[in-house]
Scaffold this active site. Structure first.
Site, PDB file in Angstrom:
ATOM      1  N   TRP A 102       1.234  -1.248  -0.067  1.00  0.00           N
ATOM      2  CA  TRP A 102      -0.036  -0.038   0.146  1.00  0.00           C
ATOM      3  C   TRP A 102       0.745   1.344   0.217  1.00  0.00           C
ATOM      4  O   TRP A 102       0.747   1.953  -0.832  1.00  0.00           O
ATOM      5  CB  TRP A 102      -1.223   0.196   1.187  1.00  0.00           C
ATOM      6  CG  TRP A 102      -2.353  -0.508   0.831  1.00  0.00           C
ATOM      7  CD1 TRP A 102      -2.196  -2.282   1.668  1.00  0.00           C
ATOM      8  CD2 TRP A 102      -2.802  -0.669  -0.102  1.00  0.00           C
ATOM      9  NE1 TRP A 102      -2.993  -2.778   1.291  1.00  0.00           N
ATOM     10  CE2 TRP A 102      -3.705  -2.606   0.258  1.00  0.00           C
ATOM     11  CE3 TRP A 102      -3.635  -0.120  -1.341  1.00  0.00           C
ATOM     12  CZ2 TRP A 102      -5.018  -2.886  -0.818  1.00  0.00           C
ATOM     13  CZ3 TRP A 102      -4.524  -0.441  -2.052  1.00  0.00           C
ATOM     14  CH2 TRP A 102      -5.144  -1.812  -1.890  1.00  0.00           C
ATOM     15  N   ASP A 170      -1.353   6.580   6.609  1.00  0.00           N
ATOM     16  CA  ASP A 170      -2.627   5.739   6.102  1.00  0.00           C
ATOM     17  C   ASP A 170      -2.886   4.785   7.261  1.00  0.00           C
ATOM     18  O   ASP A 170      -2.091   3.154   7.414  1.00  0.00           O
ATOM     19  CB  ASP A 170      -2.252   5.173   4.425  1.00  0.00           C
ATOM     20  CG  ASP A 170      -3.743   4.101   4.275  1.00  0.00           C
ATOM     21  OD1 ASP A 170      -4.274   4.087   4.850  1.00  0.00           O
ATOM     22  OD2 ASP A 170      -2.814   3.357   2.850  1.00  0.00           O
ATOM     23  N   LYS A 194     -12.289  -1.335   7.663  1.00  0.00           N
ATOM     24  CA  LYS A 194     -11.707  -2.933   8.737  1.00  0.00           C
ATOM     25  C   LYS A 194     -12.221  -2.917  10.178  1.00  0.00           C
ATOM     26  O   LYS A 194     -12.692  -3.121  10.036  1.00  0.00           O
ATOM     27  CB  LYS A 194     -10.435  -2.547   8.217  1.00  0.00           C
ATOM     28  CG  LYS A 194     -10.140  -2.665   6.570  1.00  0.00           C
ATOM     29  CD  LYS A 194      -9.048  -3.175   6.356  1.00  0.00           C
ATOM     30  CE  LYS A 194      -8.881  -2.380   4.781  1.00  0.00           C
ATOM     31  NZ  LYS A 194      -9.081  -3.389   4.781  1.00  0.00           N
TER      32      LYS A 194
END
Ligand code: PMP
Length: 358
Positions: A102, A170, A194
């Site tokens: 990511w 992030d 999530k």
């Protein structure tokens, strides 16, 4: 109904009490005669839901008053672009610390708008590069990192010190999983899906002094200042996801807040790592200090057993264990709403599988 424990990294595992409340309020939100799904975002009921969710999030994370909380859309992927568009502020480059897939994507997106200086990169992605090796630029617009790399299962145990350059993170896969000192950051962002609610909502917490210098060519909807000035309702927000996230925040408060949730998450992760480390059939490749509490990856000593392992797990009510296609193997995601009972059930299954295949 037996509860299935889903270990997938993708969707939120929502707390059962939250799902029950959503069910109870689905057709008629508190006597108003309609569902939250049907409400206008300008409806006073929705405005109160939205404002309360923000207050609760602020309380949970103890967000200082000089930070704006934005409820945006487009997922963390949209933030890969929104961050440089807003925070480059006329500077040539930003620093990126990369220790997983990511982080690679975030850095790549930045290159459309400015230079992404890879100040440190792990190779392979099974650890966090030692802080002394980071080549930080004091003139960088910001330093970006990924506190938890969801695919490789690598997590920072502490917030890195990067001096006075704004730190951007992030938090998609570790948001609200333990206490956080927001004042150490210029900006944090996270997709909701999530730990904090259904997909469709993205949280941004940003220090006020960083607002107001968005690149003029940026889409208006990505301009943090405009979003903040419009209380995240410049256009129609993800109303229903915002409402469900608000219920998740209340659930987190009732459970004892982030300190208690952090203790539980640490305990859940320890149970599974203990099983992996003490059973020769399983292996986790991540440096011990950098092991994720949220996404625990492991391989089987004989990959030919993978399919049987996964099939047996699904039959035992433990689906979602297949690792990301990039790295293979297994991955168990233990987000906030995964109860300890789910981890215990997984460990029992893994031990029994190892006994019959040892
Ligand atoms: N960053 C991290 C750390 C992630 O785990 C994910 C999703 N798995 C993303 C970014 C991309 O998020 P989204 O799908 O919300 O764009």
């Amino acid at each position: 109904m037996t509860r299935v424990f889903n270990f997938s990294a993708g969707p939120a595992v929502l707390p059962v009490p939250v799902l029950e409340q959503v069910r109870d309020e689905l057709l008629d939100w508190r006597g108003g005669g309609m569902s939250v799904m049907e409400m206008s975002h300008r409806d006073k009921d929705f405005m109160s839901i939205a404002a309360e969710a923000e207050q609760d999030l602020r309380a949970l994370l103890a967000i200082p008053a000089n930070y704006k909380v934005l409820f945006m859309q487009g997922g963390a992927t949209a933030q890969f672009a929104a961050v440089p568009l807003n925070l480059l502020r006329g500077k040539a480059s930003a620093d990126y610390i990369v220790n997983g897939a990511w982080g690679v994507k975030a850095a790549k997106e930045c290159t459309k708008y400015g230079q992404a200086n890879i100040a440190a990169q792990a190779s392979p992605f099974n650890h966090i590069p030692a802080r002394e090796t980071w080549r930080l630029d004091p003139n960088a617009a910001y330093v970006h990192y990924t506190p938890n790399e969801t695919i490789e299962g690598v997590e920072f145990g502490a917030v890195p010190d990067v001096g006075s350059v704004p730190l951007v993170a992030d938090f998609s896969s570790t948001f609200l999983s333990r206490p956080l000192d927001v004042s150490k950051f210029g900006l944090i962002y996270a997709g909701a899906q999530k730990n904090a609610g259904p997909a469709g909502l993205t949280f941004v917490v940003v220090r006020e002094d960083l607002l107001g210098q968005c690149l003029p060519a940026a889409p208006t909807i990505f301009d943090y200042k405009v979003v903040a000035d419009n209380d995240s309702m410049l256009n129609t927000p993800s109303c229903f996801a915002w409402y469900v996230s608000g219920l998740v925040f209340k659930w987190l408060q009732r459970e004892g807040g982030l300190a208690e949730i952090g203790r539980r998450n640490e305990r859940k992760a320890a149970l599974l790592y203990d099983c992996i480390d003490s059973t020769p059939l399983y292996h986790n490749p991540v440096a011990t200090a950098d092991r994720s509490w949220m996404n625990i990856v492991f391989t089987l000593a004989d990959a030919a057993l993978d399919a049987e392992f996964l099939e047996g797990a699904a039959k035992a009510g433990l689906p979602g264990l297949k690792g990301h296609r990039v790295v293979g193997g297994m991955r168990a995601s233990l987000y906030n709403a995964m109860p300890e009972a789910g981890v215990i059930a997984l460990v029992e299954y893994m031990k029994a599988f190892a006994r019959s295949h040892g």
